[in-house]
Scaffold this active site. Sequence first.
Site, PDB file in Angstrom:
ATOM      1  N   SER A  10      -2.877   1.147  -0.473  1.00  0.00           N
ATOM      2  CA  SER A  10      -1.678   0.740  -1.203  1.00  0.00           C
ATOM      3  C   SER A  10      -1.787  -0.712  -1.623  1.00  0.00           C
ATOM      4  CB  SER A  10      -0.437   0.924  -0.334  1.00  0.00           C
ATOM      5  OG  SER A  10       0.652   0.250  -0.936  1.00  0.00           O
ATOM      6  N   HIS A  34      -3.035   3.693  -4.338  1.00  0.00           N
ATOM      7  CA  HIS A  34      -1.619   4.035  -4.195  1.00  0.00           C
ATOM      8  C   HIS A  34      -0.778   2.897  -4.767  1.00  0.00           C
ATOM      9  CE1 HIS A  34       1.710   6.154  -2.094  1.00  0.00           C
ATOM     10  NE2 HIS A  34       2.173   4.946  -1.799  1.00  0.00           N
ATOM     11  N   ASP A  36       2.929   1.542  -5.332  1.00  0.00           N
ATOM     12  CA  ASP A  36       4.321   1.660  -4.882  1.00  0.00           C
ATOM     13  C   ASP A  36       5.264   1.021  -5.891  1.00  0.00           C
ATOM     14  OD1 ASP A  36       4.212   2.946  -2.245  1.00  0.00           O
ATOM     15  OD2 ASP A  36       3.001   1.213  -1.685  1.00  0.00           O
ATOM     16  N   MET A  38       8.986   0.222  -6.738  1.00  0.00           N
ATOM     17  CA  MET A  38      10.307   0.103  -6.087  1.00  0.00           C
ATOM     18  C   MET A  38      11.257  -0.613  -7.037  1.00  0.00           C
ATOM     19  SD  MET A  38       9.355  -0.955  -2.213  1.00  0.00           S
ATOM     20  CE  MET A  38       7.827  -0.452  -1.409  1.00  0.00           C
ATOM     21  N   HIS A  67       3.672   6.194  -6.434  1.00  0.00           N
ATOM     22  CA  HIS A  67       4.755   6.558  -5.515  1.00  0.00           C
ATOM     23  C   HIS A  67       6.034   5.890  -6.005  1.00  0.00           C
ATOM     24  CE1 HIS A  67       6.420   6.217  -1.103  1.00  0.00           C
ATOM     25  NE2 HIS A  67       7.156   7.009  -1.854  1.00  0.00           N
ATOM     26  N   MET A  69       9.595   4.950  -5.771  1.00  0.00           N
ATOM     27  CA  MET A  69      10.780   4.777  -4.926  1.00  0.00           C
ATOM     28  C   MET A  69      11.885   4.217  -5.819  1.00  0.00           C
ATOM     29  SD  MET A  69       8.717   3.412  -1.625  1.00  0.00           S
ATOM     30  CE  MET A  69       7.284   3.115  -2.645  1.00  0.00           C
ATOM     31  N   MET A 138       6.903  10.470   4.483  1.00  0.00           N
ATOM     32  CA  MET A 138       7.001   9.075   4.911  1.00  0.00           C
ATOM     33  C   MET A 138       6.949   9.028   6.432  1.00  0.00           C
ATOM     34  SD  MET A 138       7.251   7.318   2.098  1.00  0.00           S
ATOM     35  CE  MET A 138       7.312   5.762   2.993  1.00  0.00           C
ATOM     36  N   ASP A 176       2.370   8.347   4.609  1.00  0.00           N
ATOM     37  CA  ASP A 176       2.513   6.994   4.084  1.00  0.00           C
ATOM     38  C   ASP A 176       3.395   6.177   5.016  1.00  0.00           C
ATOM     39  OD1 ASP A 176       2.775   4.712   2.564  1.00  0.00           O
ATOM     40  OD2 ASP A 176       3.818   5.671   0.890  1.00  0.00           O
TER      41      ASP A 176
HETATM   42  C1  DX5 Z   1       6.380   1.651   1.729  1.00  0.00           C
HETATM   43  C2  DX5 Z   1       5.276   2.166   0.855  1.00  0.00           C
HETATM   44  C3  DX5 Z   1       3.950   2.250   1.485  1.00  0.00           C
HETATM   45  C4  DX5 Z   1       3.421   0.933   2.002  1.00  0.00           C
HETATM   46  C5  DX5 Z   1       2.622   1.259   3.222  1.00  0.00           C
HETATM   47  O1  DX5 Z   1       7.604   2.169   1.356  1.00  0.00           O
HETATM   48  O2  DX5 Z   1       5.585   3.477   0.389  1.00  0.00           O
HETATM   49  O3  DX5 Z   1       3.008   2.838   0.597  1.00  0.00           O
HETATM   50  O4  DX5 Z   1       2.596   0.245   1.097  1.00  0.00           O
HETATM   51  O5  DX5 Z   1       2.234   0.083   3.822  1.00  0.00           O
HETATM   52  P1  DX5 Z   1       1.597   0.065   5.272  1.00  0.00           P
HETATM   53  O6  DX5 Z   1       0.330   0.869   5.204  1.00  0.00           O
HETATM   54  O7  DX5 Z   1       1.392  -1.376   5.530  1.00  0.00           O
HETATM   55  O8  DX5 Z   1       2.597   0.705   6.204  1.00  0.00           O
HETATM   56 ZN    ZN Z   2       3.955   4.401  -0.787  1.00  0.00          ZN
END
Ligand code: DX5
Ligand code: ZN
Length: 226
Positions: A10, A34, A36, A38, A67, A69, A138, A176
């Site tokens: 990620s 990956h 993310d 947000m 991903h 969010m 998650m 994740d």
């Molecule tokens: C958090 C993200 C994850 C995050 C994971 O909501 O969806 O993808 O980057 O990070 P680590 O591996 O540090 O938990």
């Molecule tokens: Zn993620």
Amino acid sequence: MTSSPIIAPSILASDFSRLADEVHAIEGAADWVHVDVMDNHFVPNLTLGLPIVQSLRRATNIPFDVHLMITDPDRWAPGYAEAGAYNVTFHAEAADNPVALAKTLRAAGAKAGLAIDRDTPVEPYLELLPYLDTVLIMTIKAGFGGQKFMPEMLDKVRDVRRRISVGHLDIRLEVDGGIAADTIEQAAEAGADAFVAGTAVYGAADPAEAVRKLRALAAERMGNSM
Ligand code: DX5
Ligand code: ZN
């Protein structure tokens, strides 16, 4: 289960001022990157969006595991498929019509993924599996990297894995949150076959080597000899 593990670092844990370099650092070692997204609504945090995904897409050939969010994925998710994402995952809690959205994503040339957040049970969504290519469980509360892995989430992984096996479905089961050398084996044992890791990869001195180590640990528990 005989497939080999997917390792998806990620970039949330990477240096955003050097995004392309950070992706290049895991090319050849990782399967997917990956991404993310947000929006400061679905989750409190704010990261990056479509323009950055479009730019980064031109900088690398590694498949993008996006991903989302975000609220209203029905409106925004197709743009990521059109931008060339390999897989677009939206949240069950945010989608009005997950089946219709999955179909739209597939029609746009992407794989369609459904994410289940920490406080959401998976049972109501099991019947949607035939419409999906990936399911993301998650193992933290979505929103921030660097959180502690929650082993109690693995019951959901077992439930989805059972349904995939019974239905002979072609689905990647992704975990994740808090995935690292000390947690990836239990996730693999529960039935996950795709693993997102932010801190464990980009917090390491050698990100590519960290990916290779995670892969070896996961593969062993998935019954593979690598
Ligand atoms: C958090 C993200 C994850 C995050 C994971 O909501 O969806 O993808 O980057 O990070 P680590 O591996 O540090 O938990
Ligand atoms: Zn993620």
